[in-house]
Design a protein around this motif. Structure first.
Motif, mmCIF file in Angstrom:
data_model
loop_
_atom_site.group_PDB
_atom_site.id
_atom_site.type_symbol
_atom_site.label_atom_id
_atom_site.label_comp_id
_atom_site.label_asym_id
_atom_site.label_seq_id
_atom_site.Cartn_x
_atom_site.Cartn_y
_atom_site.Cartn_z
ATOM 1 N N ARG A 127 0.812 -1.211 0.000
ATOM 2 C CA ARG A 127 0.000 0.000 0.000
ATOM 3 C C ARG A 127 0.850 1.268 0.000
ATOM 4 O O ARG A 127 0.510 2.257 -0.659
ATOM 5 N N GLU A 128 1.975 1.232 0.733
ATOM 6 C CA GLU A 128 2.824 2.422 0.815
ATOM 7 C C GLU A 128 3.344 2.777 -0.579
ATOM 8 O O GLU A 128 3.297 3.931 -1.006
ATOM 9 N N ASP A 129 3.822 1.750 -1.267
ATOM 10 C CA ASP A 129 4.339 1.917 -2.618
ATOM 11 C C ASP A 129 3.277 2.497 -3.539
ATOM 12 O O ASP A 129 3.494 3.455 -4.280
ATOM 13 N N GLU A 130 2.088 1.904 -3.464
ATOM 14 C CA GLU A 130 0.983 2.275 -4.342
ATOM 15 C C GLU A 130 0.577 3.735 -4.132
ATOM 16 O O GLU A 130 0.437 4.509 -5.069
ATOM 17 N N VAL A 131 0.402 4.089 -2.861
ATOM 18 C CA VAL A 131 -0.085 5.433 -2.551
ATOM 19 C C VAL A 131 0.934 6.496 -2.956
ATOM 20 O O VAL A 131 0.596 7.524 -3.547
#
Lengths: 206, 119, 701
Positions: free
Chosen positions: A22-26
């Motif tokens: 999620r961190e990467d995506e956001v």
């Protein structure tokens, strides 16, 4: 993960996990937004470049720009970027909520210094007859520089909201992501300012 | 029940290492970034303030200093540089730069051409 | 300033559509007033009827919780397509009105020039921003996450916000029928005509804000789709294993990200000129109106590729399905899509060859424009080779595809003609140009969207659409298009300018008459579509396809039930090949339960999209009518809502593994109970969504 595709022709329903970070995506999504913002700034820059001579008999850059004030604004914004970097470090190395908030407040203060001098500059320009409705040149200037200022203002509001969230929730996952994204935003705005002080102010006064 | 998460969700945010080597490395990158940026700002301001060159040379100098400082910001503050594990972001920035050159450059070329033919 | 003036801005009784007819009852005013009032009444009645019916059936709660606050990409996609169909109906009627006016336009006609100006402006604006964009965004929203094997897009709440903003823009355009007048500056809104000096009314302001709202929504959608495709593909689905519709969705979203900003710049700078007296594009004081054309088409050209690429993606799914073959030349199709996307950024000047640039500038862009024809040609050959030696079924989507292949090539050729600046000088802004872009948009974009609608409808709702009415509609579209637009090529070459309300040379009349006839056939096509939907709903029980694969197709979305479960897949798939589902079917490996069922996290509903729809509509309405208090309050509410949303921490819900297992077993039972149908029987009632695998295996050998 056994790779023999003959056993799994096409696809299989296996409980595959941990494939979305999620961190990467956001953060990637925010980068994409910043790039669309960069196009907006870039085109308004290009517009400015084609209209810098369109003073229609009104005041031009040499009359309107104040290099001292611009130097102060540049220094404030650069220092604020550094301050935010310190906040990012405090976040990453878990120095605690207090340190992060402290550095964000420093950033915020410097941001206000920047905005204060900028607004004062604009009012001075108005007084000298350089309001946006005077000519194509002033319109282009006031289309570009206040746009950056509005972005900085939005960043300041966002910073305050994040600080309040930290006071309410501590540094949870969403707060962390918010601080990371605001970091990208804030540094991006400093890069846009490099272009502004170089092309608009120094370029106009050269 | 919840052993499997298809959604990796949030990673382990890392051990606190305040004052350790990794922290000091990162801190130095920020400090260098600041120092370089200050230098790359002061010089063009000084050049303009003291009218050190002709206007066109000044523009070129200012442009170069601006570009270099932008790269410093990308490297030291935004941590975007080759080789980098998040190559997606670097490619995105490069692609945007190409599009910007085409759009902004095209705009200046076209309007410049029109200007030269209409005044 | 009086209190009334403060509250209502420049809104007044004179803003009503019949005001001019009442004040100055000339024949022209009366005719135009009747038409305008009729249209306004339709809007008001339609709105009241919708509200009334929902209230009568007690469906407000259902609508709110199941649809409006849903962040499920499938529901959002369906809502987008509903908007598209409603706006298609309106813009089509406007087109028929314009055709009628021009058929009777020798010596004057019945429409005033101002009314005609509003018509071509709303027609273009609606068709592009409120029909085509929502349609393709809706299709991509519905299909793409299922094709890549994930549960939802990367930013579901932002998806809902995009929908809300598009809805707000559409509402603004509908309100313009009732209060005030729309812009008469065309869908491109060129200054200085749209500057305050020449258009002091509310028209251009309606246009600016409707387009801006929609544009912001689209920009967010582009980000959402790109990140989803980059980061959420199922494990094992490399880029070169993605279905072609997803490839075109990726390139479309990259175009959206980079092409919407120039539009925002153009419209906002125009707004600054109109509202705050800036001089970006004014006639004097150093304004440069030519920059507007430059900025607008920096957006406008990539925009038309945003419109066409998803349609190309649909054809790449539909043609293999109904030829019973794999797609031919997958790699070349991918490369062609990427080349088209890249080249679309270097040709924008061909929209204003005549603005005054030197020949060198013109020819650079002319050559670049001609080059775009090449990758498109590659695609056409790939599709033809896909059909070659296939077993073609004349299903409705295939008929649209065939019509597309023949008609789009003609339009493309007229584009190559226009790409030559010397020729363009003769036909720029004539009906030749109008024929060209309708030739690209209708057989290209619209047929693709309608084919996609027909193709994926069973996946969305669990039953097939009626083939006979679909065929009637498709044939009416094809022949209606030809009759309505081929005469326009001739008219353009005979010198008839676009956006022209009346004319005095009788030589044009026969062509105009044929064009009107074609327009009426197109209207019939629309009516057939409506009838098709009604009949299909009435006959839905006979045409259910619960097993989920009515067309024996190849991508992952067909490997689950129809309608698809909320969470798409019981367990996310791990992909090992291109055309993953077809490969599985060929090896008898489809319909196998997963190793184990797990709890599923899905995003919770959120009201943010609808809140921003309302605040966005109110803020822009206030901007149009100079109701500054409304603007301030609405903007404050927008900021407050966004900040509030940042504090929400409870945004996911869990679907327990047992429930997932129950759903899955129920579906497997439906699959077991279904009789496999061969491709030739796919329109029979027996088609329960299970393909006859023997046939597929034979074909694979």
């Amino acid at each position: 993960m056994s790779g023999n595709t003959l056993d799994n022709p096409g696809f299989r329903l296996r409980a595959s996990y941990h494939h979305v970070n999620r961190e990467d995506e956001v953060n990637f999504g925010f980068w994409v937004f910043l790039m669309s913002d960069a196009i907006i700034f870039g085109l308004i820059f290009a517009t400015y470049a084609t209209m810098v001579g369109a003073t229609a008999g009104g005041p031009g850059p040499k009359r309107l720009f104040d290099i001292g004030s611009v130097a102060i604004q540049t220094g404030a914004l650069l220092l604020s970027s550094f301050a935010y970097g310190m906040a990012s470090l405090a976040l990453r190395y878990r120095s605690g909520r207090g340190k992060v908030i402290a550095w964000l407040l420093v950033t915020l203060l410097l941001g206000f210094v920047f905005l204060g001098f900028e607004v004062h500059d604009f009012l001075t320009m108005f007084a000298k007859g350089g309001s946006p409705d005077r000519s194509g040149f002033t319109s282009a200037f006031f289309g570009l520089v206040p746009l950056h200022g509005l972005h900085v203002t939005t960043g300041c509001i966002w910073m305050v909201v994040l600080i309040v969230q930290m006071l309410c929730y501590g540094i949870d996952d969403d707060v962390r992501l918010g601080i990371q994204r605001l970091a990208l935003f804030w540094h991006f705005l400093d890069i846009v300012w490099i272009a502004i002080f170089s092309l608009v102010y120094l370029g106009g006064l050269a | 029940m919840n052993d499997f998460h298809e959604f990796g969700g949030y990673p382990d945010w890392g051990q606190p290492d305040f004052g350790g080597d990794a922290y000091r490395r990162d801190l130095h990158i920020y400090l260098w970034g600041l120092a370089l940026a200050v230098a790359l700002t002061v010089v063009p301001f000084a050049l303009v303030y003291w009218h050190a060159m002709t206007a066109s040379s000044l523009w070129i100098a200012i442009g170069i200093f601006a570009l270099v400082q932008a790269v410093v910001h990308f490297r030291c503050f935004l941590h975007v540089h080759p080789p980098h594990e998040n190559v997606d972001e670097m490619l995105l920035v490069l692609f945007t730069v190409i599009i910007l050159i085409m759009m902004a450059g095209g705009t200046v070329w076209i309007l410049g051409n029109l200007h030269s033919r209409m005044y | 300033m009086t209190l009334t003036h403060f509250i209502f801005g420049r809104l007044g009784l004179h803003s009503l559509p019949f005001w001019a007819a009442v004040q100055h009852p000339t024949l022209e005013n009366i005719i135009n007033g009747v038409i305008a009032t009729g249209a306004a009444s339709l809007v008001v009645t339609g709105a009241l009827a919708t509200v009334g019916l929902i209230t009568y059936f007690g469906k407000w709660r259902y609508l709110w919780t199941e649809w409006l606050t849903s962040v499920d990409h499938k529901r959002i996609g369906i809502m987008y397509i509903v908007i598209a169909f409603v706006m298609l109906a309106r813009a089509l009627i406007e087109a028929v009105l314009m055709r009628t006016q021009q058929a009777f336009g020798l010596g004057g006609g019945f429409l005033s020039s101002e009314h005609f100006g509003e018509l071509f402006s709303t027609h273009g604006t609606i068709m592009i921003f409120f029909m085509a964009m929502p349609f393709l965004i809706g299709l991509i929203n519905f299909v793409m996450p299922q094709q890549i094997g994930t549960r939802d897009v990367s930013f579901p709440v932002m998806n809902s916000v995009s929908l809300g903003l598009t809805m707000a823009g559409a509402m603004l355009v509908m309100i313009s029928l009732v209060l005030g007048k729309f812009s008469t500056g065309g869908w491109s809104g060129y200054p200085p005509y749209t500057e305050i000096t020449f258009s002091p009314g509310v028209g251009p302001d309606y246009w600016i804000w409707a387009v801006s709202l929609s544009g912001i929504g689209t920009m967010m959608t582009g980000i959402n789709f790109a990140v989803t495709i980059y980061k959420r593909r199922a494990p094992g689905m490399t880029l070169m294993r993605m279905p072609l519709f997803t490839w075109t969705a990726l390139c479309t979203s990259i175009l959206m990200i980079f092409a919407m900003p120039p539009l925002t710049v153009a419209t906002v700078l125009l707004a600054l000129d109109r509202y705050l007296g800036f001089h970006f594009f004014t006639n004097g004081f150093g304004g440069n109106m030519m920059n507007y054309a430059n900025l607008f088409w920096l957006f406008g050209h990539p925009e038309v590729y945003i419109l066409i690429l998803p349609a190309f993606g649909v054809y790449s799914e539909v043609i293999p399905a109904f030829s019973g073959k794999r797609i031919y030349g997958y790699t070349s199709l991918v490369l062609a899509t990427m080349v088209i996307a890249l080249l679309s950024f270097v040709v924008w000047l061909h929209h204003f060859f005549t603005m005054g640039q030197s020949a060198a500038v013109n020819e650079t862009f002319g050559i670049a424009t001609m080059m775009i024809g090449i990758p498109t040609g590659v695609k056409i050959y790939d599709w033809m080779m896909t059909m070659y030696r296939g077993r073609i079924r004349f299903a409705v989507p295939m008929v649209y595809s065939l019509g597309f292949m023949m008609l789009f090539v003609i339009g493309g050729l007229s584009g190559i003609i226009l790409a030559n600046p010397s020729i363009d000088y003769q036909v720029h802004n004539t009906l030749f140009l109008v024929a060209h872009f309708h030739n690209m948009l209708i057989p290209g974009l619209l047929f693709g969207m309608l084919a996609g609608y027909h193709f994926w409808f069973p996946k969305a709702f669990g039953f097939r659409l009626n083939e006979r009415w679909g065929m009637a509609s498709a044939l009416c579209w094809i022949f209606g298009f030809m009759l309505a637009f081929f005469p326009l090529y001739v008219l353009g070459l005979l010198g008839f300018p676009r956006r022209t309300v009346a004319y005095y040379n009788p030589i044009y009349v026969p062509y105009m008459a044929v064009a009107l006839f074609g327009a009426l056939i197109i209207l019939t096509a629309l009516i057939c579509l409506v009838i098709q939907l009604v009949v299909s709903v009435m006959q839905r029980d006979q045409n259910r396809v619960p097993a989920g694969d009515p067309w024996n197709a190849s991508a992952l979305e067909w490997s689950v039930a129809a309608p698809a479960p909320d969470y798409n897949f019981p367990v996310l798939p791990e992909v090992t090949a291109r055309d993953a589902f077809m490969v599985a079917k060929e090896h008898g490996a489809a319909y196998r339960p997963p190793e184990r069922f797990t709890d599923i996290e899905v995003p919770k509903n959120s009201p943010l999209g609808m809140i921003l729809c309302v605040t966005g509509a109110l803020a822009t309405f206030g901007l149009v009518w100079h109701m500054w208090w409304l603007v301030a309050l609405a903007m404050l509410a927008t900021v407050a809502a966004v900040i509030w949303h940042g504090f929400v921490r409870d945004y996911e819900r869990i679907i327990p593994a047992d429930e997932v297992r129950e759903d899955y077993m129920r579906w497997l039972k439906a699959v077991a109970a279904a009789e496999p149908v061969s491709r030739n029987e796919e329109f029979a009632h027996e088609n329960a969504g299970l393909a006859d695998l023997h046939e597929t295996l034979e074909a694979a050998e």
